[in-house]
Design a protein around this motif. Structure first.
Motif, PDB file in Angstrom:
ATOM      1  N   ILE A 195       0.862  -1.179   0.000  1.00 40.49           N
ATOM      2  CA  ILE A 195       0.000   0.000   0.000  1.00 40.49           C
ATOM      3  C   ILE A 195       0.896   1.226   0.000  1.00 40.49           C
ATOM      4  CG2 ILE A 195      -1.920   1.186   1.139  1.00 40.49           C
ATOM      5  CD1 ILE A 195      -2.311  -1.489   2.752  1.00 40.49           C
ATOM      6  N   GLY A 196       0.550   2.212  -0.826  1.00 40.29           N
ATOM      7  CA  GLY A 196       1.366   3.412  -0.917  1.00 40.29           C
ATOM      8  C   GLY A 196       2.323   3.317  -2.081  1.00 40.29           C
ATOM      9  N   PHE A 197       3.568   3.693  -1.861  1.00 38.00           N
ATOM     10  CA  PHE A 197       4.579   3.766  -2.919  1.00 38.00           C
ATOM     11  C   PHE A 197       4.658   2.474  -3.733  1.00 38.00           C
ATOM     12  CE2 PHE A 197       8.881   3.199  -4.509  1.00 38.00           C
ATOM     13  CZ  PHE A 197       9.140   4.402  -5.143  1.00 38.00           C
ATOM     14  N   ASP A 198       4.803   1.320  -3.080  1.00 38.07           N
ATOM     15  CA  ASP A 198       4.940   0.040  -3.790  1.00 38.07           C
ATOM     16  C   ASP A 198       3.745  -0.240  -4.692  1.00 38.07           C
ATOM     17  OD1 ASP A 198       7.294  -0.348  -2.480  1.00 38.07           O
ATOM     18  OD2 ASP A 198       6.655  -2.065  -1.307  1.00 38.07           O
ATOM     19  N   CYS A 199       2.546  -0.012  -4.166  1.00 37.29           N
ATOM     20  CA  CYS A 199       1.329  -0.247  -4.937  1.00 37.29           C
ATOM     21  C   CYS A 199       1.259   0.706  -6.134  1.00 37.29           C
ATOM     22  CB  CYS A 199       0.098  -0.070  -4.053  1.00 37.29           C
ATOM     23  SG  CYS A 199      -1.454  -0.398  -4.899  1.00 37.29           S
ATOM     24  N   ASN A 200       1.649   1.951  -5.910  1.00 35.77           N
ATOM     25  CA  ASN A 200       1.644   2.927  -6.997  1.00 35.77           C
ATOM     26  C   ASN A 200       2.643   2.537  -8.087  1.00 35.77           C
ATOM     27  OD1 ASN A 200      -0.228   4.386  -5.491  1.00 35.77           O
ATOM     28  ND2 ASN A 200       1.350   5.584  -4.477  1.00 35.77           N
ATOM     29  N   VAL A 201       3.756   1.930  -7.687  1.00 34.84           N
ATOM     30  CA  VAL A 201       4.747   1.443  -8.655  1.00 34.84           C
ATOM     31  C   VAL A 201       4.151   0.312  -9.494  1.00 34.84           C
ATOM     32  CG1 VAL A 201       6.918   0.146  -8.869  1.00 34.84           C
ATOM     33  CG2 VAL A 201       6.812   2.157  -7.399  1.00 34.84           C
ATOM     34  N   VAL A 202       3.489  -0.640  -8.841  1.00 32.41           N
ATOM     35  CA  VAL A 202       2.876  -1.757  -9.563  1.00 32.41           C
ATOM     36  C   VAL A 202       1.819  -1.249 -10.543  1.00 32.41           C
ATOM     37  CG1 VAL A 202       1.457  -3.843  -9.321  1.00 32.41           C
ATOM     38  CG2 VAL A 202       3.347  -3.435  -7.744  1.00 32.41           C
ATOM     39  N   ASP A 203       1.026  -0.290 -10.080  1.00 34.33           N
ATOM     40  CA  ASP A 203      -0.019   0.308 -10.920  1.00 34.33           C
ATOM     41  C   ASP A 203       0.591   0.921 -12.187  1.00 34.33           C
ATOM     42  OD1 ASP A 203      -2.702   0.715 -11.307  1.00 34.33           O
ATOM     43  OD2 ASP A 203      -2.927   2.246  -9.775  1.00 34.33           O
ATOM     44  N   LEU A 204       1.658   1.701 -12.020  1.00 29.37           N
ATOM     45  CA  LEU A 204       2.306   2.351 -13.159  1.00 29.37           C
ATOM     46  C   LEU A 204       3.026   1.334 -14.041  1.00 29.37           C
ATOM     47  CD1 LEU A 204       3.032   4.910 -14.699  1.00 29.37           C
ATOM     48  CD2 LEU A 204       4.954   5.239 -13.110  1.00 29.37           C
ATOM     49  N   THR A 205       3.618   0.306 -13.436  1.00 31.84           N
ATOM     50  CA  THR A 205       4.313  -0.734 -14.210  1.00 31.84           C
ATOM     51  C   THR A 205       3.384  -1.373 -15.237  1.00 31.84           C
ATOM     52  OG1 THR A 205       5.829  -1.226 -12.386  1.00 31.84           O
ATOM     53  CG2 THR A 205       5.597  -2.923 -14.068  1.00 31.84           C
ATOM     54  N   ALA A 206       2.144  -1.642 -14.838  1.00 38.54           N
ATOM     55  CA  ALA A 206       1.171  -2.247 -15.751  1.00 38.54           C
ATOM     56  C   ALA A 206       0.964  -1.378 -16.990  1.00 38.54           C
ATOM     57  CB  ALA A 206      -0.155  -2.469 -15.032  1.00 38.54           C
ATOM     58  N   THR A 207       1.004  -0.065 -16.812  1.00 39.27           N
ATOM     59  CA  THR A 207       0.853   0.860 -17.947  1.00 39.27           C
ATOM     60  C   THR A 207       2.129   0.892 -18.793  1.00 39.27           C
ATOM     61  OG1 THR A 207      -0.674   2.238 -16.689  1.00 39.27           O
ATOM     62  CG2 THR A 207       0.378   3.254 -18.595  1.00 39.27           C
ATOM     63  N   LEU A 208       3.291   0.970 -18.118  1.00 42.27           N
ATOM     64  CA  LEU A 208       4.563   1.086 -18.840  1.00 42.27           C
ATOM     65  C   LEU A 208       4.889  -0.158 -19.668  1.00 42.27           C
ATOM     66  CD1 LEU A 208       6.822   2.839 -16.165  1.00 42.27           C
ATOM     67  CD2 LEU A 208       5.667   3.866 -18.135  1.00 42.27           C
ATOM     68  N   LYS A 209       4.390  -1.321 -19.257  1.00 42.50           N
ATOM     69  CA  LYS A 209       4.667  -2.556 -20.001  1.00 42.50           C
ATOM     70  C   LYS A 209       4.093  -2.522 -21.420  1.00 42.50           C
ATOM     71  CE  LYS A 209       5.252  -5.889 -16.279  1.00 42.50           C
ATOM     72  NZ  LYS A 209       4.697  -7.058 -15.586  1.00 42.50           N
ATOM     73  N   ASN A 210       3.198  -1.583 -21.689  1.00 41.47           N
ATOM     74  CA  ASN A 210       2.610  -1.456 -23.026  1.00 41.47           C
ATOM     75  C   ASN A 210       3.554  -0.750 -24.001  1.00 41.47           C
ATOM     76  OD1 ASN A 210       0.134  -2.683 -22.284  1.00 41.47           O
ATOM     77  ND2 ASN A 210      -0.528  -0.771 -21.360  1.00 41.47           N
ATOM     78  N   TYR A 211       4.629  -0.131 -23.479  1.00 45.17           N
ATOM     79  CA  TYR A 211       5.596   0.547 -24.342  1.00 45.17           C
ATOM     80  C   TYR A 211       6.628  -0.459 -24.847  1.00 45.17           C
ATOM     81  CZ  TYR A 211       3.583   4.930 -22.739  1.00 45.17           C
ATOM     82  OH  TYR A 211       2.721   5.959 -22.473  1.00 45.17           O
ATOM     83  N   PRO A 212       7.077  -0.326 -26.100  1.00 45.60           N
ATOM     84  CA  PRO A 212       7.939  -1.326 -26.738  1.00 45.60           C
ATOM     85  C   PRO A 212       9.210  -1.714 -25.985  1.00 45.60           C
ATOM     86  CG  PRO A 212       7.256   0.344 -28.331  1.00 45.60           C
ATOM     87  CD  PRO A 212       6.768   0.791 -26.985  1.00 45.60           C
ATOM     88  N   LEU A 213       9.940  -0.753 -25.436  1.00 41.95           N
ATOM     89  CA  LEU A 213      11.224  -1.061 -24.808  1.00 41.95           C
ATOM     90  C   LEU A 213      11.140  -1.273 -23.303  1.00 41.95           C
ATOM     91  CD1 LEU A 213      13.464   1.454 -26.787  1.00 41.95           C
ATOM     92  CD2 LEU A 213      13.138  -0.978 -27.230  1.00 41.95           C
ATOM     93  N   LEU A 214       9.947  -1.198 -22.754  1.00 43.71           N
ATOM     94  CA  LEU A 214       9.794  -1.312 -21.302  1.00 43.71           C
ATOM     95  C   LEU A 214       9.035  -2.588 -20.948  1.00 43.71           C
ATOM     96  CD1 LEU A 214       8.932   2.388 -20.423  1.00 43.71           C
ATOM     97  CD2 LEU A 214      11.096   1.212 -20.058  1.00 43.71           C
ATOM     98  N   LYS A 215       9.765  -3.661 -20.781  1.00 44.50           N
ATOM     99  CA  LYS A 215       9.168  -4.950 -20.427  1.00 44.50           C
ATOM    100  C   LYS A 215       9.773  -5.445 -19.113  1.00 44.50           C
ATOM    101  CE  LYS A 215       6.881  -5.124 -24.297  1.00 44.50           C
ATOM    102  NZ  LYS A 215       5.496  -4.775 -24.308  1.00 44.50           N
ATOM    103  N   GLY A 216       9.030  -6.256 -18.384  1.00 44.18           N
ATOM    104  CA  GLY A 216       9.539  -6.921 -17.177  1.00 44.18           C
ATOM    105  C   GLY A 216      10.164  -5.986 -16.164  1.00 44.18           C
ATOM    106  N   THR A 217      11.393  -6.323 -15.749  1.00 41.90           N
ATOM    107  CA  THR A 217      12.099  -5.579 -14.712  1.00 41.90           C
ATOM    108  C   THR A 217      12.363  -4.136 -15.127  1.00 41.90           C
ATOM    109  OG1 THR A 217      13.142  -7.606 -13.928  1.00 41.90           O
ATOM    110  CG2 THR A 217      14.163  -5.560 -13.247  1.00 41.90           C
ATOM    111  N   MET A 218      12.600  -3.913 -16.428  1.00 41.86           N
ATOM    112  CA  MET A 218      12.857  -2.551 -16.910  1.00 41.86           C
ATOM    113  C   MET A 218      11.651  -1.647 -16.651  1.00 41.86           C
ATOM    114  SD  MET A 218      14.890  -0.374 -18.205  1.00 41.86           S
ATOM    115  CE  MET A 218      16.229  -1.266 -18.957  1.00 41.86           C
ATOM    116  N   ALA A 219      10.447  -2.158 -16.915  1.00 42.58           N
ATOM    117  CA  ALA A 219       9.223  -1.376 -16.666  1.00 42.58           C
ATOM    118  C   ALA A 219       9.077  -1.094 -15.175  1.00 42.58           C
ATOM    119  CB  ALA A 219       8.009  -2.136 -17.199  1.00 42.58           C
ATOM    120  N   TYR A 220       9.385  -2.094 -14.350  1.00 41.17           N
ATOM    121  CA  TYR A 220       9.264  -1.932 -12.894  1.00 41.17           C
ATOM    122  C   TYR A 220      10.229  -0.854 -12.391  1.00 41.17           C
ATOM    123  CZ  TYR A 220       9.110  -3.007  -7.920  1.00 41.17           C
ATOM    124  OH  TYR A 220       8.983  -2.915  -6.567  1.00 41.17           O
ATOM    125  N   MET A 221      11.490  -0.921 -12.834  1.00 43.84           N
ATOM    126  CA  MET A 221      12.483   0.047 -12.352  1.00 43.84           C
ATOM    127  C   MET A 221      12.166   1.466 -12.838  1.00 43.84           C
ATOM    128  SD  MET A 221      14.083  -1.782 -10.342  1.00 43.84           S
ATOM    129  CE  MET A 221      15.211  -0.554  -9.723  1.00 43.84           C
TER     130      MET A 221
END
Length: 197
Positions: free
Chosen positions: A27-53
């Motif tokens: 809850i908080g920062f970590d959850c917000n990161v997961v939420d944004l990661t799901a969106t970033l994974k749709n970009y071509p060069l941002l998959k897996g760990t790269m999207a998370y970081m």
């Protein structure tokens, strides 16, 4: 082998429900990161760990946390704004971040981390240690983080609802009660892994 489960109950997506968690709530920062990661994974060069970081970097800039009351075994651990809280039986989340190095899926206990609403620069300096799971060894870690082991946790948003990430799945939630179920899951693991335990 048997592993602990976490039973949780509360208002999830507007309905009162009881469910089970295998690893961790964020809850908080970590959850917000997961939420944004799901969106970033749709970009071509941002998959897996790269999207998370990348999501971690964006959220560090935004420094978006939560406003919560956190109780463990009936004791209030925190009441007010914080950067994040995590409740777990396991050690890892996200792209292999070892935020709960003392957690053990078979000890019958929940682990609770609360990272206070600390200055951004302080969190950035400590994050590499947090990711590796060596943060508990830092002499000044008590200034930014508290760690508790317990049987039951109650998390209540102080304003409306909170974004609750349960093993990577996100839902808007009200007050949530979490309690450990010792040996609640049974997993089949390779014989070698079982021998190493």
């Amino acid at each position: 082998m048997k592993c602990d489960a976490i039973r949780y109950h509360g208002v999830l997506a507007g309905e009162e429900k009881t469910r089970y968690c295998a690893n961790m709530f964020n809850i908080g920062f970590d959850c917000n990161v997961v939420d944004l990661t799901a969106t970033l994974k749709n970009y071509p060069l941002l998959k897996g760990t790269m999207a998370y970081m990348m999501a971690v970097l964006v959220m560090m800039v935004k420094k978006k946390g939560a406003d919560l009351r956190v109780e463990a075994d009936g004791k209030v651990l925190h009441d007010g704004p914080l950067l994040l809280t995590a409740v777990s039986g396991g050690s890892y989340c996200g792209g292999g971040v070892k935020g709960m190095p003392l957690a053990d899926l078979t000890d019958g206990l929940l682990n609770v981390n609360i990272i206070y609403n600390v200055p951004r620069i302080e969190f950035i300096k400590k994050f590499p240690y947090y990711a590796k799971g060596t943060h508990m060894e830092l002499p000044d870690i008590g200034n930014i983080l508290s760690h508790t082991m317990c049987k039951k946790v109650v998390v209540t948003p102080n304003q409306g609802t909170m974004r609750l990430c349960t093993d990577g799945e996100i839902v808007d939630a009200g007050r949530v009660e979490m309690e450990v179920v010792p040996g609640g899951f049974r997993f089949i693991v390779p014989a070698k892994a079982d021998e190493e335990r």
